[in-house]
Enzyme design. Structure first.
Site, PDB file in Angstrom:
ATOM      1  N   LYS A   1       0.815  -1.220   0.000  1.00  9.34           N
ATOM      2  CA  LYS A   1       0.000   0.000   0.000  1.00  9.34           C
ATOM      3  C   LYS A   1       0.849   1.271   0.000  1.00  9.34           C
ATOM      4  O   LYS A   1       0.515   2.247  -0.673  1.00  9.34           O
ATOM      5  CB  LYS A   1      -0.927   0.036   1.228  1.00  9.34           C
ATOM      6  CG  LYS A   1      -2.008  -1.011   1.267  1.00  9.34           C
ATOM      7  CD  LYS A   1      -2.972  -0.759   2.410  1.00  9.34           C
ATOM      8  CE  LYS A   1      -2.308  -0.651   3.768  1.00  9.34           C
ATOM      9  NZ  LYS A   1      -1.611  -1.904   4.174  1.00  9.34           N
TER      10      LYS A   1
ATOM     11  N   LYS B   1      -1.291   9.576   6.409  1.00 13.60           N
ATOM     12  CA  LYS B   1      -1.356   8.294   7.123  1.00 13.60           C
ATOM     13  C   LYS B   1      -2.096   8.585   8.429  1.00 13.60           C
ATOM     14  O   LYS B   1      -1.489   8.958   9.433  1.00 13.60           O
ATOM     15  CB  LYS B   1       0.051   7.762   7.392  1.00 13.60           C
ATOM     16  CG  LYS B   1       0.088   6.409   8.079  1.00 13.60           C
ATOM     17  CD  LYS B   1      -0.262   5.280   7.127  1.00 13.60           C
ATOM     18  CE  LYS B   1      -0.078   3.919   7.823  1.00 13.60           C
ATOM     19  NZ  LYS B   1      -0.294   2.797   6.905  1.00 13.60           N
TER      20      LYS B   1
ATOM     21  N   ASP C   1       6.361   4.900   6.905  1.00 11.30           N
ATOM     22  CA  ASP C   1       5.738   5.197   5.615  1.00 11.30           C
ATOM     23  C   ASP C   1       6.145   6.583   5.129  1.00 11.30           C
ATOM     24  O   ASP C   1       6.278   6.819   3.926  1.00 11.30           O
ATOM     25  CB  ASP C   1       4.217   5.108   5.724  1.00 11.30           C
ATOM     26  CG  ASP C   1       3.737   3.696   5.998  1.00 11.30           C
ATOM     27  OD1 ASP C   1       4.571   2.771   6.013  1.00 11.30           O
ATOM     28  OD2 ASP C   1       2.531   3.510   6.211  1.00 11.30           O
TER      29      ASP C   1
ATOM     30  N   GLU D   1      -3.655   6.758   3.150  1.00 10.10           N
ATOM     31  CA  GLU D   1      -3.309   5.335   3.252  1.00 10.10           C
ATOM     32  C   GLU D   1      -3.811   4.746   4.566  1.00 10.10           C
ATOM     33  O   GLU D   1      -3.476   5.230   5.656  1.00 10.10           O
ATOM     34  CB  GLU D   1      -1.797   5.130   3.162  1.00 10.10           C
ATOM     35  CG  GLU D   1      -1.415   3.652   3.227  1.00 10.10           C
ATOM     36  CD  GLU D   1       0.079   3.402   3.310  1.00 10.10           C
ATOM     37  OE1 GLU D   1       0.453   2.240   3.605  1.00 10.10           O
ATOM     38  OE2 GLU D   1       0.851   4.343   3.100  1.00 10.10           O
TER      39      GLU D   1
ATOM     40  N   GLY E   1      -3.142  -1.683   7.355  1.00  9.23           N
ATOM     41  CA  GLY E   1      -3.578  -3.055   7.150  1.00  9.23           C
ATOM     42  C   GLY E   1      -4.726  -3.136   6.156  1.00  9.23           C
ATOM     43  O   GLY E   1      -4.770  -2.415   5.167  1.00  9.23           O
TER      44      GLY E   1
END
Length: 230
Positions: A16, A38, A56, A115, A118
């Site tokens: 992702k 995020k 990330d 994003e 999971g």
């Protein structure tokens, strides 16, 4: 027009973050102001001064996207666990309404690429999941699917959950973050064909396995660019 896309996956470690960063590169080529977000990060990196940063975020920065953790990652926790447990350990209650409000604050800065953590049903609390956050935001969804044995089941279940919740799925992105896609018996191509046929959702890109992946290597991003441009 939507203020952004929500990028989710069929599970953890399906690529992702690379897809989100790659999409940022794709849209920035047209001169658009892109903000990667995020909303909830567990498994944070502890910096020398004791503050937390998102792993990330390193990938976003390497891809050329702006990253300001104080503005783009409102909830961050050190334990590498499900968000609901990481939040509980920190004494924090994750509420999709409050998270969505913080995400929407960034809409004034540009087009958002949000994003998730999971997969779709990852819990934020005992009462709410990532799906609740996606519904609260209402952005069109891009679903990331690792092209492997078993991905048809994972993809169709995820697509069904999204569609039943009334969310628009803008497209599917196939990935191979951990190993090459299975070519024996034509499996990789058949996975794409079958998922598209049953779900009636288009695979908009297929990112190949990139050996010795390094997000600081421009050559790796060129391969991601090629996949998203095709």
């Amino acid at each position: 027009m939507s203020a952004g896309f929500f990028i989710t996956g069929t599970g953890t470690d399906v690529g992702k973050t690379v897809v989100t960063a790659g999409l940022a590169r794709f849209f920035m080529k047209s001169g658009r102001s892109i903000i990667t977000v995020k909303p909830v990060q567990s498994g944070a990196v502890v910096l020398p001064d004791g503050s937390l940063d998102s792993p990330d975020g390193d990938v976003y920065r390497a891809a050329g996207a702006v990253w300001d953790i104080s503005r783009q990652c409102p909830y961050i926790f050190e334990p590498p666990t499900s968000p609901h447990l990481a939040a509980r350990l920190a004494g924090v209650e994750l509420d999709p309404v409050e998270i969505a409000a913080k995400v929407r604050e960034r809409e004034k800065d540009g087009f958002l690429l949000v994003e998730g953590a999971g997969g779709i049903m990852v819990p934020l609390s005992d009462e709410a999941s990532m799906l609740n956050l996606m519904k609260e935001l209402g952005y069109p969804v891009i679903l990331v699917i690792e092209n492997k044995l078993g991905c048809i089941n994972e993809a169709l279940l995820s697509i069904a959950a999204l569609q039943q919740s009334g969310l628009e799925i803008s497209g599917l992105v196939m990935t191979s973050p951990n190993r090459p896609a299975p070519e024996e018996f034509g499996m990789a191509d058949e996975n794409i064909r079958f998922i598209e046929k049953i779900s009636e959702v288009k695979v908009i890109a297929s990112i190949p396995y990139i050996e010795n992946w390094d997000h600081n290597n421009p050559a790796c991003w060129e391969l991601v660019d090629q996949a998203l441009d095709s």
